[in-house]
Design an enzyme around this catalytic site. Structure first.
Site, PDB file in Angstrom:
ATOM      1  N   LYS A  28      -7.550  22.679 -13.146  1.00  0.00           N
ATOM      2  CA  LYS A  28      -8.085  22.806 -14.450  1.00  0.00           C
ATOM      3  C   LYS A  28      -7.513  21.343 -15.333  1.00  0.00           C
ATOM      4  O   LYS A  28      -8.226  20.644 -15.919  1.00  0.00           O
ATOM      5  CB  LYS A  28      -7.181  23.907 -15.204  1.00  0.00           C
ATOM      6  CG  LYS A  28      -7.595  24.005 -16.813  1.00  0.00           C
ATOM      7  CD  LYS A  28      -8.870  24.435 -17.006  1.00  0.00           C
ATOM      8  CE  LYS A  28      -9.310  24.468 -18.555  1.00  0.00           C
ATOM      9  NZ  LYS A  28     -10.852  24.245 -18.825  1.00  0.00           N
TER      10      LYS A  28
ATOM     11  N   HIS B  67     -38.436   7.125 -13.272  1.00  0.00           N
ATOM     12  CA  HIS B  67     -37.997   5.853 -12.469  1.00  0.00           C
ATOM     13  C   HIS B  67     -37.220   6.182 -11.171  1.00  0.00           C
ATOM     14  O   HIS B  67     -36.400   5.116 -10.701  1.00  0.00           O
ATOM     15  CB  HIS B  67     -36.963   5.054 -13.581  1.00  0.00           C
ATOM     16  CG  HIS B  67     -37.912   4.338 -14.710  1.00  0.00           C
ATOM     17  ND1 HIS B  67     -38.690   3.332 -14.750  1.00  0.00           N
ATOM     18  CD2 HIS B  67     -37.759   4.804 -15.866  1.00  0.00           C
ATOM     19  CE1 HIS B  67     -39.089   2.922 -15.814  1.00  0.00           C
ATOM     20  NE2 HIS B  67     -38.626   4.137 -16.571  1.00  0.00           N
TER      21      HIS B  67
ATOM     22  N   GLU C 288     -24.000  17.993 -18.841  1.00  0.00           N
ATOM     23  CA  GLU C 288     -23.008  19.181 -19.000  1.00  0.00           C
ATOM     24  C   GLU C 288     -23.374  20.146 -18.292  1.00  0.00           C
ATOM     25  O   GLU C 288     -22.805  20.794 -17.483  1.00  0.00           O
ATOM     26  CB  GLU C 288     -22.567  19.189 -20.306  1.00  0.00           C
ATOM     27  CG  GLU C 288     -21.729  20.483 -20.612  1.00  0.00           C
ATOM     28  CD  GLU C 288     -20.171  20.590 -20.042  1.00  0.00           C
ATOM     29  OE1 GLU C 288     -19.957  19.243 -19.515  1.00  0.00           O
ATOM     30  OE2 GLU C 288     -19.622  21.094 -20.092  1.00  0.00           O
TER      31      GLU C 288
ATOM     32  N   LYS D 111     -21.387  21.767 -14.817  1.00  0.00           N
ATOM     33  CA  LYS D 111     -21.127  23.363 -14.882  1.00  0.00           C
ATOM     34  C   LYS D 111     -21.484  23.966 -13.518  1.00  0.00           C
ATOM     35  O   LYS D 111     -20.970  24.557 -12.659  1.00  0.00           O
ATOM     36  CB  LYS D 111     -21.584  24.243 -16.196  1.00  0.00           C
ATOM     37  CG  LYS D 111     -20.955  23.665 -17.403  1.00  0.00           C
ATOM     38  CD  LYS D 111     -19.689  24.354 -17.729  1.00  0.00           C
ATOM     39  CE  LYS D 111     -18.501  23.130 -17.259  1.00  0.00           C
ATOM     40  NZ  LYS D 111     -18.173  22.686 -18.348  1.00  0.00           N
TER      41      LYS D 111
ATOM     42  N   ARG E  85      -4.241  25.658 -12.608  1.00  0.00           N
ATOM     43  CA  ARG E  85      -3.802  24.425 -12.222  1.00  0.00           C
ATOM     44  C   ARG E  85      -3.754  23.980 -10.582  1.00  0.00           C
ATOM     45  O   ARG E  85      -3.818  22.805 -10.381  1.00  0.00           O
ATOM     46  CB  ARG E  85      -2.234  24.127 -12.654  1.00  0.00           C
ATOM     47  CG  ARG E  85      -2.187  24.415 -14.134  1.00  0.00           C
ATOM     48  CD  ARG E  85      -0.831  24.191 -14.522  1.00  0.00           C
ATOM     49  NE  ARG E  85      -0.542  22.633 -14.256  1.00  0.00           N
ATOM     50  CZ  ARG E  85      -0.618  21.698 -15.276  1.00  0.00           C
ATOM     51  NH1 ARG E  85      -0.885  22.169 -16.635  1.00  0.00           N
ATOM     52  NH2 ARG E  85      -0.308  20.646 -15.277  1.00  0.00           N
TER      53      ARG E  85
ATOM     54  N   TRP F 150      -1.765  22.470  -5.912  1.00  0.00           N
ATOM     55  CA  TRP F 150      -3.195  21.806  -5.876  1.00  0.00           C
ATOM     56  C   TRP F 150      -2.794  20.495  -4.783  1.00  0.00           C
ATOM     57  O   TRP F 150      -1.935  19.557  -5.205  1.00  0.00           O
ATOM     58  CB  TRP F 150      -3.673  21.391  -6.974  1.00  0.00           C
ATOM     59  CG  TRP F 150      -5.151  20.754  -6.754  1.00  0.00           C
ATOM     60  CD1 TRP F 150      -5.946  21.267  -6.811  1.00  0.00           C
ATOM     61  CD2 TRP F 150      -5.427  19.530  -6.807  1.00  0.00           C
ATOM     62  NE1 TRP F 150      -7.342  20.444  -6.914  1.00  0.00           N
ATOM     63  CE2 TRP F 150      -6.812  19.236  -6.704  1.00  0.00           C
ATOM     64  CE3 TRP F 150      -4.865  18.244  -6.809  1.00  0.00           C
ATOM     65  CZ2 TRP F 150      -7.475  18.055  -6.696  1.00  0.00           C
ATOM     66  CZ3 TRP F 150      -5.301  16.783  -6.638  1.00  0.00           C
ATOM     67  CH2 TRP F 150      -6.737  16.882  -6.660  1.00  0.00           C
TER      68      TRP F 150
ATOM     69  N   GLU G 161     -19.672  22.930 -10.383  1.00  0.00           N
ATOM     70  CA  GLU G 161     -18.346  23.320 -10.458  1.00  0.00           C
ATOM     71  C   GLU G 161     -18.147  24.625  -9.829  1.00  0.00           C
ATOM     72  O   GLU G 161     -17.353  25.088  -8.858  1.00  0.00           O
ATOM     73  CB  GLU G 161     -17.854  23.211 -12.035  1.00  0.00           C
ATOM     74  CG  GLU G 161     -17.180  21.979 -12.171  1.00  0.00           C
ATOM     75  CD  GLU G 161     -16.287  21.888 -13.589  1.00  0.00           C
ATOM     76  OE1 GLU G 161     -17.054  22.446 -14.515  1.00  0.00           O
ATOM     77  OE2 GLU G 161     -15.413  21.730 -13.602  1.00  0.00           O
TER      78      GLU G 161
ATOM     79  N   CYS H 239      -0.935  21.341 -10.042  1.00  0.00           N
ATOM     80  CA  CYS H 239       0.160  22.219  -9.584  1.00  0.00           C
ATOM     81  C   CYS H 239       0.885  22.989 -10.901  1.00  0.00           C
ATOM     82  O   CYS H 239       0.759  22.206 -11.946  1.00  0.00           O
ATOM     83  CB  CYS H 239       1.339  21.656  -8.784  1.00  0.00           C
ATOM     84  SG  CYS H 239       0.752  20.733  -7.489  1.00  0.00           S
TER      85      CYS H 239
ATOM     86  N   ASN I  57       5.272  18.796  -9.615  1.00  0.00           N
ATOM     87  CA  ASN I  57       3.800  18.773  -9.897  1.00  0.00           C
ATOM     88  C   ASN I  57       3.807  17.368  -9.972  1.00  0.00           C
ATOM     89  O   ASN I  57       4.548  16.473 -10.936  1.00  0.00           O
ATOM     90  CB  ASN I  57       3.478  19.356 -11.232  1.00  0.00           C
ATOM     91  CG  ASN I  57       2.480  18.894 -11.806  1.00  0.00           C
ATOM     92  OD1 ASN I  57       1.428  18.550 -11.090  1.00  0.00           O
ATOM     93  ND2 ASN I  57       2.163  19.188 -13.132  1.00  0.00           N
ATOM     94  N   GLY I  58       2.755  16.645  -9.075  1.00  0.00           N
ATOM     95  CA  GLY I  58       2.661  15.054  -9.368  1.00  0.00           C
ATOM     96  C   GLY I  58       2.818  14.417  -8.083  1.00  0.00           C
ATOM     97  O   GLY I  58       2.447  15.241  -6.964  1.00  0.00           O
TER      98      GLY I  58
HETATM   99  C1  AGP Z   1     -14.928  20.690 -16.856  1.00  0.00           C
HETATM  100  O1  AGP Z   1     -15.531  21.772 -16.570  1.00  0.00           O
HETATM  101  C2  AGP Z   1     -14.123  20.153 -15.813  1.00  0.00           C
HETATM  102  N1  AGP Z   1     -13.323  21.085 -15.304  1.00  0.00           N
HETATM  103  C3  AGP Z   1     -13.373  18.755 -15.966  1.00  0.00           C
HETATM  104  O2  AGP Z   1     -14.466  17.921 -15.671  1.00  0.00           O
HETATM  105  C4  AGP Z   1     -12.789  18.403 -17.179  1.00  0.00           C
HETATM  106  O3  AGP Z   1     -13.474  18.544 -18.340  1.00  0.00           O
HETATM  107  C5  AGP Z   1     -11.984  17.059 -17.148  1.00  0.00           C
HETATM  108  O4  AGP Z   1     -11.035  17.150 -15.825  1.00  0.00           O
HETATM  109  C6  AGP Z   1     -11.347  16.692 -18.102  1.00  0.00           C
HETATM  110  O5  AGP Z   1     -10.098  17.480 -18.567  1.00  0.00           O
HETATM  111  P1  AGP Z   1      -9.467  17.224 -19.750  1.00  0.00           P
HETATM  112  O6  AGP Z   1     -10.365  17.648 -20.985  1.00  0.00           O
HETATM  113  O7  AGP Z   1      -8.043  18.374 -19.738  1.00  0.00           O
HETATM  114  O8  AGP Z   1      -8.867  15.972 -19.969  1.00  0.00           O
END
Ligand code: AGP
Length: 612
Positions: A607, A508, A485, A489, A27, A75, A492, A2, A99-100
């Site tokens: 984010k 395996h 990674e 990506k 956020r 969020w 996501e 949020c 937020n929280g």
């Molecule tokens: C990456 O593309 C993500 N959106 C997510 O995995 C991110 O890296 C993770 O939430 C960690 O965030 P931070 O680096 O702000 O701690």
């Protein structure tokens, strides 16, 4: 998660608050809302389900404005993403954005209901508004004291901003374990979840600490420790990020812009820390000595998602360059394990935002057991660096796209510097080795610049594979984390299921999945594992699997085995992950853009994950 923004000053602030929310939408984007106290002293709110554009439409139909105001982009945690659950939440003259998570909201709600308060939403947040209203009206407390008394009852993680129609020209904020920054302006003051929201108005920030609250008027700020009501010593930080750094700058998406910013971001992360002449790495911000490193019994690297992948690459670097073999842990797992940690333990947290709840908790667990704690972080003054003895900042600038790109490669550069520093302190690297490493690292920005300017078949790949239900990414050695990674990506932002796997592990299990409908991306440059991975590639081809090979430039053999080929510049092995990150990002980006998904704000994600 949020995003929250608050303003008090001489201007009508609805546009300013909405603009701040636009910069915080990364956020969360389940709903958005605005509250103002207008010229007649009325509390007015507008809220809308879904993205901020829906709130903007609502404001065009039914405008509100005032000189004290606040906004929220949500969020969802408690309660569906509906208008009723959208913030601000109100009780009497009070409005709150939050937020929280309020962990004791059920108990508080029961208590307040018994006192006659009626609730309109399913959220945990609404109890805060009622609690403050109770202290304000039933107990007759001034706004800041009513907020303080309410906050003393809250359990959980929160940052809140509060306005009150009966106290115009005042906003109050408080925080525990969720970010809140106070912006100091000229005749106006601001509160926000993140500096990006208010950078256009001021660069003078005060990072509110856990357990603090702040009362803002146009002319002043009063910061207090909630528990004692005393004024703590606080410092102003001048942020160097410019507002333009948080704009798209002509690119279709923030993600694409951020991919293209990598040469600059990596160069900025290395700048001033490397001396090629002296063959040294200088990191005065990391206060560890040779003796500290020699007596280490345990070394953990913690992070989540992409930051965890950067840590996995780090393991190869620490092993090769410093003779240290860190445990690289997903923070949400480590925080609940009984991992051995003591004063001879080092915990390195990696985090772009510096606010990820799991990473922060894992770090605190280390601290509780006496470990030394350091971090690699992008956001100056965030919670994680504030708790650490030392932080190596990545100078990536604001990363707005939810999918991390430049934060990842700058984390790789930073972890490389740290491994070199440790190797240097431990006497593991002679001059020739140091020079080779530093030259390779310093050359990376130029290499990535060239890589980004080369034509490549991304669009063809997206056209051919965008309907795939699933994809496999294979890599070995320090490219195994890049396979993870690449898969992350893709998941996501394109919503295609993908799995990253160590290439040698394919036989395996995952090999059973291979057929003509499962595309595989194979990271197979001319590194130490070249032949072995090429055999894995042949195994995929032999089972009719479509293949994209990421090969070294000039490797003509690769094309014979592959449906598509992307090339990497020939670079020393320790910097291969940095150049391999680019195709991993661009495959996902192009696939998602081709499918027309919301690249910068993919569904269900946020984010910065500040809840558990
Ligand atoms: C990456 O593309 C993500 N959106 C997510 O995995 C991110 O890296 C993770 O939430 C960690 O965030 P931070 O680096 O702000 O701690």
């Amino acid at each position: 998660m949020c995003g929250i923004v608050g303003y008090v000053g001489p201007e009508l602030c609805a546009d300013l608050v909405v603009d701040g929310l636009r910069r915080l939408e990364y956020r969360g984007y389940d709903s958005a809302g605005l509250a103002v106290v207008d010229a007649e002293g009325q509390l007015l709110t507008r809220r809308a389900e879904g993205k901020l554009t829906n709130l903007v439409k609502r404001l065009v139909e039914a405008p509100i404005d005032g000189r004290t105001g606040m906004g929220h982009t949500r969020w969802a945690t408690h309660g569906a993403p509906t208008e009723d659950n959208a913030h601000p939440h109100r009780s009497g003259s009070i409005a709150v954005v939050h937020n929280g998570i309020i962990e004791n909201h059920v108990e508080l709600k029961a208590e307040l209901s018994a006192l006659g308060h009626a609730f309109q939403s399913e959220t945990d947040t609404e109890v805060i508004a009622h609690l403050i209203d109770h202290h304000r009206t039933a107990r007759g407390l001034a706004l800041s004291e009513a907020v303080r008394q309410a906050v003393l009852r809250l359990h959980g993680a929160y940052s809140i901003v509060v306005i009150d129609a009966t106290t115009p020209n005042v906003i109050v904020g408080a925080r525990v374990a969720s970010p809140l920054v106070l912006g100091l302006g000229q005749g106006a003051n601001y509160l926000a979840s993140d500096v990006a929201a208010i950078l256009a108005h001021t660069r003078d920030m005060v990072f509110i600490e856990d357990g603090w609250m702040a009362t803002l008027t146009p002319d002043g700020v009063d910061v207090r420790v909630v528990a004692t009501n005393e004024s703590p010593r606080w410092e102003k930080t001048t942020v160097t990020w410019s507002p333009a750094m948080a704009e798209k700058g002509g690119y279709k998406h923030f993600m694409l812009k951020e991919i293209h910013e990598q040469p600059r971001a990596i160069a900025d992360t290395l700048r001033g820390r490397v001396s090629l002449e002296r063959r040294t790495v200088d990191l005065p911000e990391i206060p560890l000595t040779r003796e500290d490193l020699e007596q280490l019994r345990h070394f953990y690297i913690v992070g989540c998602g992409t930051a965890w992948h950067a840590g996995l690459v780090g393991r190869y670097l620490f092993e090769d360059l410093a003779g240290l073999s860190p445990h690289v842990e997903v923070a949400s797992e480590l925080r609940y394990r009984n991992a051995p940690m003591d004063e001879r333990t080092l915990v390195l947290a990696i985090s772009q935002s510096g606010e990820t709840a799991d990473t922060l908790a894992a770090l605190r667990e280390g601290k509780r057991k006496g470990a030394r704690i350091i971090s690699i972080c992008n956001v100056i003054g965030a919670s994680i660096p504030r708790e650490c003895e030392g932080t190596l900042y990545t100078h990536a600038g604001p990363e707005i796209g939810v999918a991390s790109t430049k934060a990842f490669t700058t984390q790789l550069a930073a972890v490389h510097l740290l491994a070199l520093k440790f190797g240097q302190l431990l006497g593991r690297l002679d001059d020739a080795a140091m020079e080779a490493e530093l030259t390779a690292l310093m050359h990376v920005p130029t290499v990535i610049e060239e890589e980004l300017s080369k034509p490549a078949d991304y669009l063809e790949i997206a056209r051919a594979w965008h309907e795939a239900a699933s994809m496999l990414y294979l890599g070995r050695g320090n490219l195994y984390p890049l396979a993870l990674e690449g898969a992350l990506k893709l998941k996501e932002i394109s919503y295609i299921h993908a799995e990253g796997y160590p290439a040698g592990e394919m036989k395996h299990g995952p090999i059973a999945l291979i057929d003509e409908r499962l595309p595989t991306v194979v990271l197979n440059p001319r590194d130490a594992h070249f032949q072995k991975v090429r055999s894995n590639l042949a195994e995929v081809k032999a089972r009719s699997g479509p293949v994209l090979v990421v090969a070294t430039e000039g490797d003509t053999d690769a094309a014979d085995l592959a449906d598509f080929t992307l090339t990497l510049p020939a670079v020393p092995e320790h910097v291969l992950p940095l150049v391999a990150a680019v195709p991993m990002q661009l495959i996902a980006y192009t696939m998602a853009d081709f499918k027309g998904t919301d690249v910068d704000q993919p569904r269900n994600l946020a984010k910065s994950v500040t809840v558990e």
